[in-house]
Design an enzyme around this catalytic site. Structure first.
Site, short mmCIF file in Angstrom:
data_model
loop_
_atom_site.label_atom_id
_atom_site.label_comp_id
_atom_site.label_asym_id
_atom_site.label_seq_id
_atom_site.Cartn_x
_atom_site.Cartn_y
_atom_site.Cartn_z
N THR A 97 0.87 -1.18 0.00
CA THR A 97 0.00 0.00 0.00
C THR A 97 0.90 1.23 0.00
OG1 THR A 97 -1.68 -1.17 1.26
CG2 THR A 97 -1.82 1.23 1.24
N LYS A 172 -7.81 1.84 -3.24
CA LYS A 172 -7.46 1.48 -1.85
C LYS A 172 -7.62 2.68 -0.91
CE LYS A 172 -5.21 -0.83 1.49
NZ LYS A 172 -5.64 -2.04 2.11
N LYS A 247 -1.71 5.08 8.70
CA LYS A 247 -0.89 5.12 7.48
C LYS A 247 -1.79 5.31 6.24
CE LYS A 247 1.48 2.27 4.19
NZ LYS A 247 1.90 0.97 3.71
P1 NAD Z 1 5.53 -6.08 7.39
O1 NAD Z 1 6.29 -4.94 7.98
O2 NAD Z 1 5.12 -7.23 8.26
O3 NAD Z 1 6.36 -6.70 6.15
C1 NAD Z 1 7.17 -5.96 5.30
C2 NAD Z 1 8.46 -6.74 5.12
O4 NAD Z 1 9.29 -6.07 4.17
C3 NAD Z 1 9.29 -6.87 6.42
O5 NAD Z 1 9.47 -8.23 6.73
C4 NAD Z 1 10.61 -6.16 6.08
O6 NAD Z 1 11.74 -6.77 6.66
C5 NAD Z 1 10.63 -6.29 4.57
N1 NAD Z 1 11.48 -5.34 3.86
C6 NAD Z 1 11.60 -3.99 4.03
N2 NAD Z 1 12.47 -3.48 3.12
C7 NAD Z 1 12.90 -4.52 2.35
C8 NAD Z 1 13.80 -4.65 1.26
N3 NAD Z 1 14.42 -3.59 0.75
N4 NAD Z 1 14.00 -5.87 0.72
C9 NAD Z 1 13.38 -6.96 1.23
N5 NAD Z 1 12.51 -6.90 2.28
C10 NAD Z 1 12.28 -5.70 2.82
O7 NAD Z 1 4.24 -5.42 6.70
P2 NAD Z 1 2.91 -6.18 6.23
O8 NAD Z 1 1.88 -6.10 7.34
O9 NAD Z 1 3.26 -7.47 5.61
O10 NAD Z 1 2.40 -5.15 5.11
C11 NAD Z 1 3.00 -5.07 3.83
C12 NAD Z 1 2.23 -4.07 2.99
O11 NAD Z 1 0.86 -4.49 2.90
C13 NAD Z 1 2.19 -2.65 3.59
O12 NAD Z 1 2.29 -1.72 2.55
C14 NAD Z 1 0.83 -2.60 4.28
O13 NAD Z 1 0.32 -1.28 4.37
C15 NAD Z 1 0.00 -3.46 3.35
N6 NAD Z 1 -1.18 -4.10 3.98
C16 NAD Z 1 -1.07 -4.69 5.20
C17 NAD Z 1 -2.20 -5.29 5.77
C18 NAD Z 1 -2.12 -5.96 7.12
O14 NAD Z 1 -3.18 -6.27 7.69
N7 NAD Z 1 -0.94 -6.22 7.66
C19 NAD Z 1 -3.42 -5.28 5.08
C20 NAD Z 1 -3.49 -4.70 3.81
C21 NAD Z 1 -2.36 -4.12 3.27
#
Ligand code: NAD
Length: 304
Positions: A97, A172, A247
């Site tokens: 997102t 979104k 966010k």
């Molecule tokens: P998260 O923080 O659990 O996962 C993100 C991952 O990316 C982490 O494990 C981090 O180590 C990794 N990362 C960061 N920089 C990196 C790089 N350069 N190379 C490789 N890995 C890297 O976040 P999430 O909850 O999985 O959310 C991911 C996305 O989905 C976000 O944009 C969030 O807004 C969106 N989202 C989340 C949810 C939810 O319920 N968690 C729901 C809908 C959308």
């Protein structure tokens, strides 16, 4: 058809999504900066690369699921970045997102590097990611959407082509602006009802079948009781965390400002959730905002 898929970002969402691609029979090579995320992915059958660039080298499809726009752009760019390492014409599915403006930048970067891609943020949370029932909101050309859709079907249930580049992120932020505003409205109504001597059950019985009906009321009800599965019954354990709502509303307001739209409720909701997420609300379900409204109302009551 079985594909070689690179999955960058194996966190709360990406870990489950990559696992579902493995279950569907794809060859999945993943990369993340966090050791626990990598360990969980190995258990799910994901091959681990030493870098993002190495993960994408032989990929037909690259999926990114990263925290925010700066992480996506940072991972894409530069001589060691994903765009330089992938073979020309690789299909990128950018599922994080991020801001609508950042999504446009990402599309421009992809075409400048000779790649194809869609923006495809999701809704459905970690439960949807685990169960393969996510909704994908997709922005991109018809041809790129058609090739992306078959992959999304292995991770989700509803795949909606919202329009050209950026349209997925636009859908979104608009949806989540509705959600943030409606959760505050529902919570204010319960607090008002309480102070007028109306029981939560009675208000729910009326509003859930009347014109006040909405998801914030009937699925994620901010008071315990009427909807046994809502986070209010579990001390506001998320669910959808306050930090994520703050966010997403921040991204909505960024789009509101850029478009010059008068969205007074959306802007107010962003401030309310930003304050909520500055404290413990960050880790609570976003419906916990009702407690802030109760506390502020109690503090504002004139002493008798
Ligand atoms: P998260 O923080 O659990 O996962 C993100 C991952 O990316 C982490 O494990 C981090 O180590 C990794 N990362 C960061 N920089 C990196 C790089 N350069 N190379 C490789 N890995 C890297 O976040 P999430 O909850 O999985 O959310 C991911 C996305 O989905 C976000 O944009 C969030 O807004 C969106 N989202 C989340 C949810 C939810 O319920 N968690 C729901 C809908 C959308």
């Amino acid at each position: 058809m079985v594909k070689n898929i690179a999955f960058i970002g194996l966190g709360h969402m990406g870990g489950y999504m990559a696992a579902n691609l493995v279950k569907a029979g794809h060859q999945v090579t993943g990369f993340d900066l966090s050791a626990p995320a990598l360990e969980a992915a190995i258990k799910a059958g994901v091959n681990i690369a030493e870098s993002g660039a190495q993960a994408v080298t032989d990929a037909d499809v690259v999926i990114t699921m990263l925290p925010a726009g700066r992480h996506v752009i940072g991972a894409f760019e530069g001589p060691d970045g994903l765009l330089a390492a992938a073979a020309k014409g690789t299909l990128f599915l950018e599922c994080s997102t991020i801001a609508v403006d950042d999504a446009h930048t990402v599309h421009q970067m992809l075409s400048a590097a000779g790649h194809r891609g869609v923006d495809a943020p999701v809704s459905g949370g970690t439960t949807g990611a685990e169960n393969g029932t996510l909704t994908f909101m997709v922005g991109g050309s018809d041809a790129d959407f058609a090739d992306a859709e078959v992959i999304f079907k292995d991770m989700g249930k509803r795949i909606v082509h919202c329009g050209g580049p950026g349209a997925g992120q636009a859908a979104k932020v608009c949806n989540n602006m509705i959600l943030g505003v409606s959760m505050i409205a529902v919570s204010e109504a319960f607090v008002l009802g309480e102070s007028l001597g109306l029981s939560n059950e009675a208000l729910f019985e009326v509003a859930s079948a009347a014109t006040g009906q909405c998801w914030a009321l009937t699925t994620n009800c901010p008071v315990p009781g009427p909807v046994p599965t809502s986070p209010a019954n579990k001390n506001f354990e998320p669910g959808f965390a306050g930090a994520l709502m703050a966010k997403d509303l921040g991204l909505a307001v960024q789009a509101v400002d850029a478009a010059g739209v008068q969205a007074r409720l959306g802007v107010a909701a962003e401030k309310i959730y930003r304050d909520f997420a500055a404290g413990e609300g960050a880790r609570k379900d976003f419906s916990g905002i009702i407690n802030e409204i109760r506390a502020a109302s109690a503090a504002a009551k004139p002493a008798n």
